[in-house]
Design a protein around this motif. Structure first.
Motif, mmCIF file in Angstrom:
data_model
loop_
_atom_site.group_PDB
_atom_site.id
_atom_site.type_symbol
_atom_site.label_atom_id
_atom_site.label_comp_id
_atom_site.label_asym_id
_atom_site.label_seq_id
_atom_site.Cartn_x
_atom_site.Cartn_y
_atom_site.Cartn_z
ATOM 1 N N LYS A 132 46.149 -37.962 49.204
ATOM 2 C CA LYS A 132 45.221 -38.462 47.850
ATOM 3 C C LYS A 132 45.033 -39.863 47.810
ATOM 4 C CE LYS A 132 46.342 -34.153 45.615
ATOM 5 N NZ LYS A 132 46.723 -33.614 44.363
ATOM 6 N N VAL A 133 44.152 -40.349 47.404
ATOM 7 C CA VAL A 133 43.777 -42.075 47.219
ATOM 8 C C VAL A 133 44.953 -42.576 46.364
ATOM 9 C CG1 VAL A 133 42.585 -41.858 45.327
ATOM 10 C CG2 VAL A 133 42.206 -43.761 46.767
ATOM 11 N N GLN A 134 45.629 -41.857 45.445
ATOM 12 C CA GLN A 134 46.437 -42.617 44.682
ATOM 13 C C GLN A 134 47.757 -42.647 45.338
ATOM 14 O OE1 GLN A 134 45.020 -39.474 43.802
ATOM 15 N NE2 GLN A 134 46.359 -38.319 42.862
ATOM 16 N N HIS A 135 47.954 -42.134 46.476
ATOM 17 C CA HIS A 135 49.336 -42.302 47.106
ATOM 18 C C HIS A 135 49.406 -43.738 47.927
ATOM 19 C CE1 HIS A 135 49.813 -37.706 47.621
ATOM 20 N NE2 HIS A 135 50.010 -38.141 46.333
ATOM 21 N N PHE A 136 48.495 -44.456 48.046
ATOM 22 C CA PHE A 136 48.231 -45.518 48.940
ATOM 23 C C PHE A 136 47.931 -46.670 48.031
ATOM 24 C CE2 PHE A 136 47.223 -41.748 51.452
ATOM 25 C CZ PHE A 136 48.067 -41.767 52.293
ATOM 26 N N VAL A 137 48.413 -48.022 48.676
ATOM 27 C CA VAL A 137 48.127 -49.316 48.124
ATOM 28 C C VAL A 137 47.578 -50.003 49.261
ATOM 29 C CG1 VAL A 137 49.275 -51.328 46.894
ATOM 30 C CG2 VAL A 137 50.178 -49.022 46.356
ATOM 31 N N ALA A 138 46.507 -50.559 49.069
ATOM 32 C CA ALA A 138 45.819 -51.331 50.117
ATOM 33 C C ALA A 138 46.428 -52.964 50.015
ATOM 34 C CB ALA A 138 44.166 -51.545 49.745
ATOM 35 N N ASN A 176 37.860 -45.087 47.735
ATOM 36 C CA ASN A 176 38.404 -45.506 48.957
ATOM 37 C C ASN A 176 39.785 -46.239 48.332
ATOM 38 O OD1 ASN A 176 36.575 -44.995 50.623
ATOM 39 N ND2 ASN A 176 35.715 -47.089 50.668
ATOM 40 N N SER A 177 39.998 -46.654 46.948
ATOM 41 C CA SER A 177 41.382 -47.353 46.776
ATOM 42 C C SER A 177 41.284 -47.151 45.428
ATOM 43 C CB SER A 177 41.215 -48.634 47.232
ATOM 44 O OG SER A 177 42.512 -49.345 46.873
ATOM 45 N N ILE A 178 42.595 -47.152 44.712
ATOM 46 C CA ILE A 178 42.719 -47.236 43.349
ATOM 47 C C ILE A 178 43.844 -48.681 42.977
ATOM 48 C CG2 ILE A 178 44.027 -46.442 41.296
ATOM 49 C CD1 ILE A 178 43.305 -43.467 42.583
ATOM 50 N N PHE A 179 44.610 -48.575 43.934
ATOM 51 C CA PHE A 179 45.792 -49.480 43.818
ATOM 52 C C PHE A 179 45.714 -50.831 45.032
ATOM 53 C CE2 PHE A 179 48.129 -45.915 42.421
ATOM 54 C CZ PHE A 179 48.078 -46.384 41.024
ATOM 55 N N GLN A 180 45.417 -51.980 44.520
ATOM 56 C CA GLN A 180 45.270 -53.169 45.695
ATOM 57 C C GLN A 180 46.419 -53.995 45.491
ATOM 58 O OE1 GLN A 180 42.408 -52.814 43.350
ATOM 59 N NE2 GLN A 180 41.937 -50.849 44.458
ATOM 60 N N MET A 181 46.897 -54.775 46.492
ATOM 61 C CA MET A 181 47.776 -55.806 46.282
ATOM 62 C C MET A 181 47.412 -57.093 47.088
ATOM 63 S SD MET A 181 52.046 -56.031 46.990
ATOM 64 C CE MET A 181 52.341 -55.123 45.502
ATOM 65 N N ASP A 182 47.482 -58.239 46.467
ATOM 66 C CA ASP A 182 47.353 -59.614 47.245
ATOM 67 C C ASP A 182 48.942 -59.784 47.452
ATOM 68 O OD1 ASP A 182 44.447 -59.610 46.372
ATOM 69 O OD2 ASP A 182 45.047 -60.443 44.627
ATOM 70 N N LEU A 183 49.177 -59.873 48.688
ATOM 71 C CA LEU A 183 50.366 -60.147 49.298
ATOM 72 C C LEU A 183 50.789 -61.466 49.466
ATOM 73 C CD1 LEU A 183 50.438 -57.752 52.628
ATOM 74 C CD2 LEU A 183 51.763 -57.162 50.681
ATOM 75 N N GLN A 184 52.171 -61.447 48.888
ATOM 76 C CA GLN A 184 52.791 -62.994 48.963
ATOM 77 C C GLN A 184 53.952 -62.795 50.061
ATOM 78 O OE1 GLN A 184 53.712 -63.931 45.087
ATOM 79 N NE2 GLN A 184 51.854 -64.219 44.325
ATOM 80 N N HIS A 185 54.786 -61.429 49.980
ATOM 81 C CA HIS A 185 55.770 -61.643 50.910
ATOM 82 C C HIS A 185 55.910 -60.133 51.366
ATOM 83 C CE1 HIS A 185 59.630 -62.607 52.567
ATOM 84 N NE2 HIS A 185 60.171 -61.518 51.997
ATOM 85 N N VAL A 186 56.457 -59.855 52.828
ATOM 86 C CA VAL A 186 56.724 -58.508 53.426
ATOM 87 C C VAL A 186 58.017 -58.720 53.833
ATOM 88 C CG1 VAL A 186 56.040 -56.399 54.668
ATOM 89 C CG2 VAL A 186 54.330 -58.207 53.627
ATOM 90 N N GLU A 187 58.919 -57.800 53.957
ATOM 91 C CA GLU A 187 60.394 -57.764 54.517
ATOM 92 C C GLU A 187 60.575 -56.285 54.757
ATOM 93 O OE1 GLU A 187 63.403 -58.442 50.945
ATOM 94 O OE2 GLU A 187 62.624 -60.105 52.076
ATOM 95 N N PRO A 188 61.517 -56.217 55.844
ATOM 96 C CA PRO A 188 62.034 -54.731 56.069
ATOM 97 C C PRO A 188 63.092 -54.460 55.083
ATOM 98 C CG PRO A 188 62.829 -56.226 57.900
ATOM 99 C CD PRO A 188 61.756 -56.927 57.089
ATOM 100 N N VAL A 189 63.220 -53.350 54.735
ATOM 101 C CA VAL A 189 64.341 -52.901 53.759
ATOM 102 C C VAL A 189 65.526 -52.469 54.845
ATOM 103 C CG1 VAL A 189 65.334 -51.414 52.043
ATOM 104 C CG2 VAL A 189 62.844 -52.443 51.925
ATOM 105 N N SER A 190 66.606 -53.213 54.853
ATOM 106 C CA SER A 190 67.737 -53.064 55.652
ATOM 107 C C SER A 190 68.607 -51.826 55.113
ATOM 108 C CB SER A 190 68.547 -54.047 56.004
ATOM 109 O OG SER A 190 68.518 -55.040 55.014
#
Length: 190
Positions: A132-138, A176-190
């Protein structure tokens, strides 16, 4: 025969000693502390997830539980932003932190990419039916920037500005999308 007080042998008074077993006290104290810590943590998680609905203010940003954010029903073709629960609509334009997995794309993007789709769990989000489209964040990096490709690498933590906006395909009319995000930072969760 008479007995006199002088002839009676006094019985020995038994002295009861009380000693503290400090080793046992310490072990019991540690076990009680661990149980209380686990119960406290469970109460905190329950409070944040159930009572606060997965949205926790951290001062200058919101920590949002992605599974909670995608857990609502919406018509996949005719839905509107009003179908999104109010607590998540209020996050539009706010700084948020999400944790999830990079959803597989139809192509291999290499080590770096400028955009990707995030969902709370690639294996669990679509169990029992189509995604479902609500499961995803672009998620999209700033113009001209790229981030490391974490597809298939497990859980990542993303930080940026969230937008709640229904975007439809112009040809099909499907959302196509409900949630969008302008990224500032991405990191792995350890």
């Amino acid at each position: 025969m008479e007995t006199s007080a002088a002839n009676v042998t006094p019985t020995p008074i038994q002295r009861v000693e009380t000693r503290v077993n400090w080793g046992m006290v310490i072990r019991v104290g540690i076990v009680v502390s661990l149980v209380l810590a686990l119960v406290g943590y469970a109460m905190k998680v329950t409070y944040e997830s159930v009572i606060q609905g997965g949205v926790v203010s951290k001062g200058d940003y919101f920590e949002v539980e992605l599974k909670q954010m995608s857990n609502f029903e919406m018509d996949q073709n005719l839905g509107t932003a009003l179908d999104v629960p109010e607590r998540f609509r209020k996050l539009d334009g706010k700084q948020v932190q999400l944790e999830g997995e990079v959803a597989p794309m139809n192509f291999s993007a290499g080590d770096k990419l400028s955009s990707f789709t995030l969902c709370y769990s690639v294996a669990k989000c679509c169990f029992g039916g189509p995604p479902k489209v609500q499961h995803f964040v672009a998620c999209k990096a700033s113009e001209g920037k790229q981030v490391r490709n974490y597809e298939g690498s497990g859980t990542v933590r993303v930080f940026g500005t969230l937008h709640v906006n229904v975007i439809k395909d112009k040809e099909t009319g499907k959302i196509n999308s409900i949630f969008q995000m302008d990224l500032q930072h991405v990191e792995p969760v350890s």
